[in-house]
Motif scaffolding. Structure first.
Motif, short mmCIF file in Angstrom:
data_model
loop_
_atom_site.label_atom_id
_atom_site.label_comp_id
_atom_site.label_asym_id
_atom_site.label_seq_id
_atom_site.Cartn_x
_atom_site.Cartn_y
_atom_site.Cartn_z
N MET A 1 0.85 -1.29 -0.01
CA MET A 1 0.02 -0.05 0.01
C MET A 1 0.82 1.34 0.01
O MET A 1 2.00 1.13 0.79
CB MET A 1 -0.99 0.09 1.09
N ASN A 2 0.40 2.18 -0.69
CA ASN A 2 1.02 3.51 -0.78
C ASN A 2 1.46 4.03 0.48
O ASN A 2 0.25 4.08 1.40
CB ASN A 2 0.34 4.38 -1.71
N VAL A 3 2.63 4.52 1.19
CA VAL A 3 2.53 4.89 2.41
C VAL A 3 1.87 6.08 2.71
O VAL A 3 1.45 6.26 3.92
CB VAL A 3 4.21 5.27 2.68
N TYR A 4 1.86 7.11 1.67
CA TYR A 4 1.05 8.34 1.94
C TYR A 4 -0.36 8.08 2.50
O TYR A 4 -0.95 8.46 3.24
CB TYR A 4 1.18 9.27 0.78
N LYS A 5 -1.02 7.03 1.26
CA LYS A 5 -2.41 6.73 1.67
C LYS A 5 -2.73 6.12 3.07
O LYS A 5 -3.53 6.46 3.61
CB LYS A 5 -2.87 5.85 0.47
N GLU A 6 -1.80 5.20 3.45
CA GLU A 6 -1.61 4.69 4.66
C GLU A 6 -1.73 5.70 5.79
O GLU A 6 -2.62 5.58 6.93
CB GLU A 6 -0.58 3.69 4.78
N GLN A 7 -0.88 6.76 5.68
CA GLN A 7 -0.95 7.72 6.50
C GLN A 7 -2.23 8.57 6.87
O GLN A 7 -2.71 8.99 7.92
CB GLN A 7 0.32 8.77 6.56
N VAL A 8 -2.72 8.59 5.57
CA VAL A 8 -4.06 9.47 5.57
C VAL A 8 -5.19 8.65 6.11
O VAL A 8 -5.79 9.15 7.09
CB VAL A 8 -4.50 9.89 4.05
N GLU A 9 -5.25 7.42 6.03
CA GLU A 9 -6.01 6.36 6.58
C GLU A 9 -6.01 6.36 8.16
O GLU A 9 -7.06 6.26 8.83
CB GLU A 9 -6.14 5.09 5.99
N THR A 10 -4.69 6.49 8.38
CA THR A 10 -4.32 6.44 10.01
C THR A 10 -4.78 7.62 10.78
O THR A 10 -5.33 7.40 11.67
CB THR A 10 -2.99 6.14 10.07
N LEU A 11 -4.61 8.87 9.88
CA LEU A 11 -5.18 10.26 10.46
C LEU A 11 -6.83 9.90 10.54
O LEU A 11 -7.26 10.33 11.59
CB LEU A 11 -4.87 11.19 9.71
N VAL B 1 2.60 15.33 8.17
CA VAL B 1 2.67 14.32 6.83
C VAL B 1 1.68 14.69 5.89
O VAL B 1 2.01 14.80 4.78
CB VAL B 1 2.77 12.83 7.08
N VAL B 2 0.30 14.66 6.07
CA VAL B 2 -0.76 14.64 5.27
C VAL B 2 -0.66 16.12 4.31
O VAL B 2 -0.88 16.28 3.40
CB VAL B 2 -2.10 14.67 5.93
N LEU B 3 -0.16 17.31 5.29
CA LEU B 3 -0.21 18.39 4.63
C LEU B 3 1.09 18.70 3.99
O LEU B 3 1.11 19.70 2.92
CB LEU B 3 -0.28 19.61 5.78
N SER B 4 2.05 17.71 3.97
CA SER B 4 3.33 18.05 3.25
C SER B 4 3.37 17.79 1.88
O SER B 4 4.18 18.15 0.95
CB SER B 4 4.28 17.16 3.76
N GLU B 5 2.31 16.75 1.34
CA GLU B 5 2.25 16.55 -0.11
C GLU B 5 1.26 17.70 -0.92
O GLU B 5 0.20 17.58 -0.87
CB GLU B 5 1.67 15.19 -0.06
N SER C 1 -5.47 20.42 -2.15
CA SER C 1 -6.82 20.87 -2.34
C SER C 1 -8.06 19.87 -1.70
O SER C 1 -9.11 20.19 -1.42
CB SER C 1 -7.28 21.16 -3.71
N GLN C 2 -7.41 18.80 -1.58
CA GLN C 2 -8.28 17.57 -1.29
C GLN C 2 -8.38 17.54 0.47
O GLN C 2 -9.25 16.65 0.70
CB GLN C 2 -8.06 16.16 -1.89
N VAL C 3 -7.27 18.02 1.16
CA VAL C 3 -7.39 17.67 2.53
C VAL C 3 -8.57 18.36 3.09
O VAL C 3 -8.94 19.57 3.03
CB VAL C 3 -6.06 18.37 2.93
N PRO C 4 -9.24 17.78 4.03
CA PRO C 4 -10.39 18.17 4.74
C PRO C 4 -10.09 19.31 5.36
O PRO C 4 -9.08 19.87 6.06
CB PRO C 4 -10.85 17.13 5.87
N SER C 5 -11.03 20.44 5.27
CA SER C 5 -10.57 21.70 5.79
C SER C 5 -10.37 21.65 7.22
O SER C 5 -9.58 22.53 7.79
CB SER C 5 -11.74 22.68 5.68
N ARG D 1 8.58 6.74 -0.33
CA ARG D 1 9.16 7.84 0.60
C ARG D 1 8.87 9.13 0.02
O ARG D 1 9.22 10.21 0.81
CB ARG D 1 10.59 7.67 0.89
N ARG D 2 8.35 9.17 -1.42
CA ARG D 2 8.29 10.48 -1.90
C ARG D 2 7.45 11.48 -1.30
O ARG D 2 8.08 12.59 -0.87
CB ARG D 2 7.86 10.36 -3.27
N ALA D 3 6.63 11.15 -0.56
CA ALA D 3 5.67 12.35 0.11
C ALA D 3 5.90 11.95 1.77
O ALA D 3 5.96 13.20 2.30
CB ALA D 3 4.20 11.50 0.03
N SER D 4 6.07 10.85 2.23
CA SER D 4 6.28 10.76 3.76
C SER D 4 7.47 11.10 4.22
O SER D 4 7.78 11.49 5.45
CB SER D 4 5.70 9.31 4.24
N ASP D 5 8.74 11.03 3.69
CA ASP D 5 9.90 10.82 3.68
C ASP D 5 10.92 11.47 2.78
O ASP D 5 11.55 10.72 2.11
CB ASP D 5 10.55 9.48 4.28
#
Length: 247
Positions: free
Chosen positions: A1-11, A35-39, A44-48, A122-126
C-alpha cells in the motif's frame, strides 16, 4: 500500500476514534497532520478541518460543536476523507513508475527492486530518505551493468566516477560522440547524475546535519526519484541494446 495513503487512513481513523469518545495522543495527530499537509499535490483535497485544527483538542471542540451523536461524527469524517482517499488511489501510480518498475524487475535483483519500491513510497512521507534512495538506485544500476560487462569498479566509488565509467562502457559518454545534439543530451544525463549526487549530499538523510538544516519538500523528492528512474531506464535499455549487437 502507498505509504502516504496509509498515513491518511491512519489520521482518519484517529479522528473517528477521538470524535466517538476515545482518548488519542495529540502528538500522533500533530505528526500525521504534518505528513498529510506535506504533499502539495493533494493540498486541495485535505479536509478543511485538518488544515484549521492544529491540535486534537481543537478538533474535539470543532466536531462536538458540529454534531451531537457519534454516528453523525463518523459519517461526517468519512465523507470528508472519501474524495481525498479516492484521489490518492487514482494518482498512486504514474506511467513512469510502472516503466521503471518493469525495467528494474528485469535486472533480476531483489535489492534494486526493494530500492525502487522505497523511493516510490518515501516521496511524500520521507523526502530526505527518498532523495538518498534515488541516488542509491542509480548506483545499483551502474554497478550491475559494469559487473555484467566485466568492468572492474570500486565497491564504494564516487557516484560521478561510477557513472562516467558506465557511460563510457555503454558508449554514451558525451566525449564519444561528435553530433552536437547527442553531446548535449548525453551531457545533460551527466549533469543529472552530478545534480542527484549533490542533492543527496545536501538534502538527503545519508549525512548528519547541523543545527540549521535545509529540509526538502515532497516535490524535491518527486523530482529526484523521477530523474533517477528515467536515467535508470535509459541505462538499462542501452545495456540491453548493446547485448544484441554482434561483436
Amino acid at each position: 500500500m502507498n505509504v502516504y495513503k496509509e498515513q491518511v487512513e491512519t489520521l482518519q481513523n484517529l479522528l473517528v476514534s477521538r470524535a466517538t469518545g476515545n482518548d488519542e495522543d495529540d502528538a500522533d495527530y500533530v505528526r500525521l497532520r504534518q505528513v498529510v499537509l506535506s504533499e502539495r499535490r493533494f493540498e486541495s483535497q485535505v479536509p478543511s478541518f485538518v488544515r484549521t485544527c492544529r491540535s486534537l483538542p481543537q478538533f474535539w471542540q470543532f466536531v462536538k460543536g458540529k454534531y451531537a451523536t457519534y454516528a453523525e461524527r463518523r459519517d461526517f469524517i468519512w465523507g470528508e476523507f472519501r474524495p481525498f482517499l479516492e484521489q490518492i488511489e487514482s494518482d498512486q501510480d504514474s506511467p513512469a513508475d510502472s516503466l521503471v518498475s518493469g525495467a528494474v524487475k528485469r535486472m533480476n535483483s531483489a535489492y534494486a527492486q526493494a530500492i525502487w519500491s522505497k523511493a516510490l513510497d518515501r516521496r511524500a512521507s520521507d523526502p530526505e530518505g527518498a532523495i538518498t534512495v534515488a541516488r542509491t538506485l542509480l548506483e545499483s544500476v551502474c554497478k550491475q551493468i559494469l559487473d555484467e560487462c566485466n568492468v572492474a569498479h570500486d565497491d564504494n566509488p564516487d557516484m560521478n566516477k561510477l557513472y562516467r565509467l558506465t557511460a563510457e562502457e555503454l558508449r554514451i559518454a558525451p566525449s564519444q560522440h561528435t553530433e552536437q545534439v547527442f553531446k548535449q543530451i548525453l551531457g545533460g544525463c551527466t549533469a543529472v547524475v552530478e545534480g542527484l549526487a549533490a542533492l543527496r549530499n545536501r538534502l538527503g538523510d545519508a549525512h548528519g546535519k547541523g543545527k540549521v538544516g535545509i529540509r526538502p519538500a515532497a516535490r524535491h523528492a518527486e523530482l529526484a526519484v523521477n530523474l533517477s528512474g528515467a536515467l535508470a531506464i535509459y541505462l538499462l535499455a542501452t545495456h540491453e541494446a548493446r547485448k544484441d549487437v554482434p561483436t
